[in-house]
Design a protein around this motif. Structure first.
Motif, PDB file in Angstrom:
ATOM      1  N   ASP A 155      28.081  73.540  27.846  1.00  0.00           N
ATOM      2  CA  ASP A 155      28.888  73.836  26.654  1.00  0.00           C
ATOM      3  C   ASP A 155      29.241  72.602  25.833  1.00  0.00           C
ATOM      4  O   ASP A 155      29.782  72.723  24.736  1.00  0.00           O
ATOM      5  N   ARG A 156      28.954  71.408  26.333  1.00  0.00           N
ATOM      6  CA  ARG A 156      29.412  70.177  25.686  1.00  0.00           C
ATOM      7  C   ARG A 156      28.743  69.937  24.326  1.00  0.00           C
ATOM      8  O   ARG A 156      29.425  69.742  23.330  1.00  0.00           O
ATOM      9  N   ARG A 157      27.441  69.927  24.274  1.00  0.00           N
ATOM     10  CA  ARG A 157      26.764  69.652  23.006  1.00  0.00           C
ATOM     11  C   ARG A 157      27.018  70.745  21.976  1.00  0.00           C
ATOM     12  O   ARG A 157      27.265  70.432  20.811  1.00  0.00           O
ATOM     13  N   PRO A 158      26.996  72.019  22.360  1.00  0.00           N
ATOM     14  CA  PRO A 158      27.360  73.046  21.371  1.00  0.00           C
ATOM     15  C   PRO A 158      28.790  72.878  20.845  1.00  0.00           C
ATOM     16  O   PRO A 158      29.049  73.096  19.661  1.00  0.00           O
ATOM     17  N   LEU A 159      29.719  72.481  21.707  1.00  0.00           N
ATOM     18  CA  LEU A 159      31.104  72.249  21.279  1.00  0.00           C
ATOM     19  C   LEU A 159      31.142  71.142  20.220  1.00  0.00           C
ATOM     20  O   LEU A 159      31.728  71.319  19.146  1.00  0.00           O
ATOM     21  N   PHE A 160      30.514  69.995  20.507  1.00  0.00           N
ATOM     22  CA  PHE A 160      30.547  68.882  19.560  1.00  0.00           C
ATOM     23  C   PHE A 160      29.727  69.171  18.305  1.00  0.00           C
ATOM     24  O   PHE A 160      30.062  68.681  17.230  1.00  0.00           O
ATOM     25  N   THR A 161      28.679  69.983  18.414  1.00  0.00           N
ATOM     26  CA  THR A 161      27.921  70.372  17.224  1.00  0.00           C
ATOM     27  C   THR A 161      28.811  71.171  16.281  1.00  0.00           C
ATOM     28  O   THR A 161      28.854  70.905  15.075  1.00  0.00           O
TER      29      THR A 161
END
Length: 179
Positions: A155-161
């Motif tokens: 979930d990290r990269r989608p969150l920061f995107t």
């Protein structure tokens, strides 16, 4: 017969202490109460909650907005919970022709789908854009990072995107990028 009573009292005392310790451990601090809007007025409380974790005292340091000028060239927002940095965002304006250099070799970043010069990695994202306006043109850099200990790796990269998309849209509007 005093020995069994003493032993029983010790066992009872240790059991009660263990039970109270278990209760204290279960009763962790709740998620801290964030301001309704944070970091230059861009993010809502729900936007940043995944990065906050448990805690009691929230401290935010941020300019009120992203309205950069040739004189006011940048700003930083930090949000700490109980003294631990949980969110860091920055904005920087510089003259046309200047370039921003990112050292992300260890992170193996992915490109951001909405920005030609944008990267996302597990703990943050960065974007650099050129703002060509009729009255003013400049380069703009946005950076965003946060504590991802409580966010699942997938979930990290989608969150920061998502956070960077919102940040970029607000920055374009507030700096009058392209106007």
């Amino acid at each position: 017969m005093t020995v069994p009573r003493t032993a029983a009292a010790v066992v009872l005392g240790l059991t009660a202490a263990a039970a109270l310790t278990g209760c204290a451990e279960e009763k962790k601090a709740a998620a801290p109460e964030l301001p309704e809007r944070s970091c230059f007025g861009v993010f809502t409380r729900s936007d940043l909650e995944p990065l906050m974790g448990d805690g009691e005292v929230v401290k935010e340091s941020s300019p009120a907005n992203l309205k950069l000028t040739p004189v006011f060239k940048g700003g930083t927002c930090t949000i700490e919970v109980d003294g631990e940095n949980r969110v860091l965002s920055s904005v920087k304006r510089q003259p046309l022709g200047q370039h921003f250099f990112w050292h992300l070799d260890d992170e193996k970043p992915d490109p951001l789908p909405f920005a030609e010069n944008g990267k996302v990695w597990d703990a943050g994202a960065a974007v650099a854009i050129t703002c060509q306006g009729s009255k003013d043109s400049f380069e703009l850099e946005l950076r965003l990072s946060g504590s991802v200990d409580r966010v699942k790796p997938a979930d990290r990269r989608p969150l920061f995107t998502g956070l960077m998309k919102k940040y970029l849209d607000a920055a374009k509007e507030q700096t009058q990028c392209g106007v």
